[in-house]
Design an enzyme around this catalytic site. Structure first.
Site, PDB file in Angstrom:
ATOM      1  N   HIS A  18      -2.993 -20.641  15.456  1.00  0.00           N
ATOM      2  CA  HIS A  18      -3.417 -21.985  15.848  1.00  0.00           C
ATOM      3  C   HIS A  18      -3.306 -22.972  14.692  1.00  0.00           C
ATOM      4  O   HIS A  18      -3.733 -24.119  14.794  1.00  0.00           O
ATOM      5  CB  HIS A  18      -4.870 -21.907  16.350  1.00  0.00           C
ATOM      6  CG  HIS A  18      -5.318 -23.064  17.161  1.00  0.00           C
ATOM      7  ND1 HIS A  18      -6.399 -23.849  16.821  1.00  0.00           N
ATOM      8  CD2 HIS A  18      -4.832 -23.585  18.309  1.00  0.00           C
ATOM      9  CE1 HIS A  18      -6.565 -24.797  17.719  1.00  0.00           C
ATOM     10  NE2 HIS A  18      -5.631 -24.666  18.642  1.00  0.00           N
TER      11      HIS A  18
ATOM     12  N   LYS B 251      -1.811 -25.638  11.925  1.00  0.00           N
ATOM     13  CA  LYS B 251      -0.830 -26.726  11.902  1.00  0.00           C
ATOM     14  C   LYS B 251      -0.744 -27.212  10.465  1.00  0.00           C
ATOM     15  O   LYS B 251      -1.586 -28.000  10.020  1.00  0.00           O
ATOM     16  CB  LYS B 251      -1.237 -27.890  12.808  1.00  0.00           C
ATOM     17  CG  LYS B 251      -1.432 -27.513  14.273  1.00  0.00           C
ATOM     18  CD  LYS B 251      -2.873 -27.408  14.615  1.00  0.00           C
ATOM     19  CE  LYS B 251      -3.052 -27.133  16.098  1.00  0.00           C
ATOM     20  NZ  LYS B 251      -4.420 -26.651  16.403  1.00  0.00           N
TER      21      LYS B 251
ATOM     22  N   ASP C 122       7.722 -29.677  -0.903  1.00  0.00           N
ATOM     23  CA  ASP C 122       7.956 -29.604  -2.353  1.00  0.00           C
ATOM     24  C   ASP C 122       6.696 -29.289  -3.170  1.00  0.00           C
ATOM     25  O   ASP C 122       6.693 -29.445  -4.392  1.00  0.00           O
ATOM     26  CB  ASP C 122       8.563 -30.915  -2.884  1.00  0.00           C
ATOM     27  CG  ASP C 122      10.008 -31.104  -2.427  1.00  0.00           C
ATOM     28  OD1 ASP C 122      10.609 -30.130  -1.939  1.00  0.00           O
ATOM     29  OD2 ASP C 122      10.512 -32.229  -2.570  1.00  0.00           O
TER      30      ASP C 122
ATOM     31  N   HIS D  92      -9.301 -34.490  20.524  1.00  0.00           N
ATOM     32  CA  HIS D  92      -8.799 -33.195  20.052  1.00  0.00           C
ATOM     33  C   HIS D  92      -9.194 -32.944  18.602  1.00  0.00           C
ATOM     34  O   HIS D  92      -8.792 -31.951  17.992  1.00  0.00           O
ATOM     35  CB  HIS D  92      -7.267 -33.173  20.191  1.00  0.00           C
ATOM     36  CG  HIS D  92      -6.652 -31.821  20.060  1.00  0.00           C
ATOM     37  ND1 HIS D  92      -5.834 -31.466  19.000  1.00  0.00           N
ATOM     38  CD2 HIS D  92      -6.728 -30.723  20.854  1.00  0.00           C
ATOM     39  CE1 HIS D  92      -5.424 -30.223  19.156  1.00  0.00           C
ATOM     40  NE2 HIS D  92      -5.957 -29.744  20.270  1.00  0.00           N
TER      41      HIS D  92
ATOM     42  N   LYS E  65     -11.142 -31.893  15.261  1.00  0.00           N
ATOM     43  CA  LYS E  65     -12.022 -30.784  14.869  1.00  0.00           C
ATOM     44  C   LYS E  65     -12.664 -31.145  13.524  1.00  0.00           C
ATOM     45  O   LYS E  65     -12.105 -30.850  12.461  1.00  0.00           O
ATOM     46  CB  LYS E  65     -11.233 -29.481  14.726  1.00  0.00           C
ATOM     47  CG  LYS E  65     -10.470 -29.054  16.000  1.00  0.00           C
ATOM     48  CD  LYS E  65      -9.032 -29.405  15.887  1.00  0.00           C
ATOM     49  CE  LYS E  65      -8.144 -28.712  16.895  1.00  0.00           C
ATOM     50  NZ  LYS E  65      -8.522 -28.694  18.268  1.00  0.00           N
TER      51      LYS E  65
ATOM     52  N   ASP F 252     -24.491 -34.587   6.157  1.00  0.00           N
ATOM     53  CA  ASP F 252     -25.162 -35.487   5.217  1.00  0.00           C
ATOM     54  C   ASP F 252     -24.164 -36.501   4.653  1.00  0.00           C
ATOM     55  O   ASP F 252     -23.436 -37.119   5.423  1.00  0.00           O
ATOM     56  CB  ASP F 252     -25.873 -34.689   4.125  1.00  0.00           C
ATOM     57  CG  ASP F 252     -27.028 -33.865   4.685  1.00  0.00           C
ATOM     58  OD1 ASP F 252     -27.467 -34.164   5.814  1.00  0.00           O
ATOM     59  OD2 ASP F 252     -27.475 -32.918   4.024  1.00  0.00           O
TER      60      ASP F 252
END
Length: 484
Positions: free
Chosen positions: A226, A228, A233, A402, A404, A409
């Site tokens: 999952h 991404k 470089d 979508h 996450k 704090d």
């Protein structure tokens, strides 16, 4: 007894023994969570044929130790670096110069000792919230590549943005730049082989993580990659929620606007994103790694603290989940959460209740539009008790959420690929950046508050008025929550 009755009795007897053997395997050998074990036992005995096939596709992990033995090599590689960092942390001079980080030393140590995630503090982070901005910056970075481009995605489609992406990679491969593209076997099922041919002919390499044996059908629902990530470089890296597809540009008729969070990173932390790519690439291609390839000649004057934490079925400890739990438990006054899928396990569920009851301002933002109905209804089933504890819930109305993100704090934040659900905690390969920075925390908080303008709050009164049909959906979906 006639022939039909005899055949029926023979089939039933065989199914009984198959179920019995599988039940023994579940209880003795796999050591699943007791709740999950009882669920599978019920599925097997109430649905003898369908349940058996469903378990083979979704539930089995008998080969996990053998399949992911490669993880041991990674752990050995970082052992010496962990020891060196522990010695550095004991240095009075280092602690005084970086005192702001050591207020959260327990979180840093959790990732260092549990996940062997090295703490780096010479980094620069740019937040990206829009798909157009993400691909614009990514393509600009790729076009400037001089040595290599490493790409890893869960979903990669052969649509407009996917084709443009492949054209750019093919162009760079034709220039002699090393190009490696790794795509999950299930998430990449809409990436046509024909569209990859120009890249391969130009010298680019393509690999699939757990590819399907049968075209367009992948029987391994679990153990999906999952992650991404993109590394160019060793100078710039990208990590977060955006996959590759036109919907991530807000072009989906079903979802409309796409709200996500990604980071563009420069600095020391890229080394450990790069290493994760190497490990995943080795698993997919069976090519051996040569030593701990983590050195990046990319000094950065910024002082943003980052730990790159990876977790998956191959991890001894659920590093990202543990990081989430620690942030929730340590929060003193604020905890903001964005997650498209909200299925907390028992520990996260209890931690959220305790945090809210302790006076922490706990707010959770989820999508208004479900893209996986069972997952959506399972998520809403957890809201009632949390609402009673004072947790505030909001549904994002302007398209699909979508992102996450966890914000604790005023200093600690997490951005990555892991949802707040059991699948991300145990069954998927995920990667998150745990960021120690007041500036990044403020920017994420500002965006979270801005999103309120496009949200509807779910009150306890409103929640208690939901229909019986919704309650039935929630109850059934929650029974499946440990395997969703």
């Amino acid at each position: 007894m006639n022939d039909f009755a005899s055949a029926y009795f023979l089939i039933f007897s065989n199914l009984f023994w198959i179920n019995l053997i599988l039940a023994v395997v579940l209880v003795i050998f796999e050591r699943k969570n007791p709740t999950s074990t009882w669920l599978w036992l019920m599925v097997l005995f109430f649905f003898p044929v369908v349940g058996f096939l469903f378990y083979l596709i979704v539930g089995q992990d008998l080969s996990k130790k053998k399949i992911f033995k490669i993880k041991a090599d990674e752990d050995d590689c970082f052992e010496e670096m962990v020891k060196e960092q522990e010695e550095l942390f004991n240095s009075k001079e280092f602690r005084e110069e970086n005192s702001e980080y050591f207020t959260y030393e327990d979180i840093i140590n959790l990732h260092l000792k549990g996940d062997k995630s090295i703490f780096t503090y010479q980094n620069d982070v740019e937040l990206i919230f829009d798909g157009h901005d993400k691909f614009k910056e990514l393509f600009e970075s790729i076009n400037k590549a001089k040595n290599y481009i490493y790409i890893e995605y869960y979903i990669f489609k052969s649509d407009h943005i996917g084709s443009e992406f492949l054209d750019i990679l093919t162009k760079k491969a034709n220039e002699g730049i090393e190009v490696k593209l790794l795509v999950d076997g299930m998430g990449g099922r809409k990436l046509s082989k024909k569209s990859l041919e120009p890249l391969k002919q130009a010298g680019g390499e393509v690999a699939f993580f757990f590819p399907s044996i049968i075209p367009f059908v992948n029987t391994r629902v679990n153990y999906r990659n999952h992650r991404k990530i993109c590394i160019i470089d060793g100078k710039e890296a990208f990590l977060g929620g955006f996959n590759v597809g036109d919907e991530y540009l807000g072009l989906s008729k079903k979802f409309g606007n796409w709200r996500d969070t990604h980071i563009k990173l420069k600095g020391e932390a890229i080394s450990f994103i790069l290493w994760q790519f190497f490990v995943d690439w080795r698993f997919a291609t069976k090519n051996e790694l040569k030593g701990c390839q983590t050195y990046i000649d990319n000094p950065n004057s910024s002082k943003t603290g980052i730990q790159i934490v990876s977790s998956g079925p191959d991890s001894k400890w659920p590093g990202i989940k543990d990081g989430y739990f620690k942030m929730i438990s340590n929060a003193k006054h604020k905890l903001y959460i964005e997650s498209p899928y909200f299925i907390p396990d028992d520990s996260i569920f209890e931690a959220l209740k305790i945090a809210s009851l302790s006076g922490v301002d706990v707010r959770v933002m989820v999508p208004n539009k479900p893209d996986h109905p069972f997952v959506y209804w399972a998520g809403t089933s957890y809201m009632g008790e949390l609402l009673e504890a004072g947790v505030k819930f909001y549904t994002y109305q302007k398209g699909f959420l979508h992102s996450k993100v966890l914000i604790m704090d005023d200093f600690v934040s997490s951005v990555g690929t892991a949802n707040l659900d059991i699948r991300s905690f145990k069954l998927n390969f995920e990667i998150n950046a745990f960021i120690y920075s007041k500036d990044i925390n403020e920017k994420l908080t500002k965006r979270f508050i801005d999103d309120f303008k496009n949200c509807k709050e779910i009150t306890l009164e409103e929640y208690n008025k939901r229909s019986n049909i919704i309650k039935i959906k929630e109850s059934f979906s929650r029974l499946l929550s440990s395997i969703l």
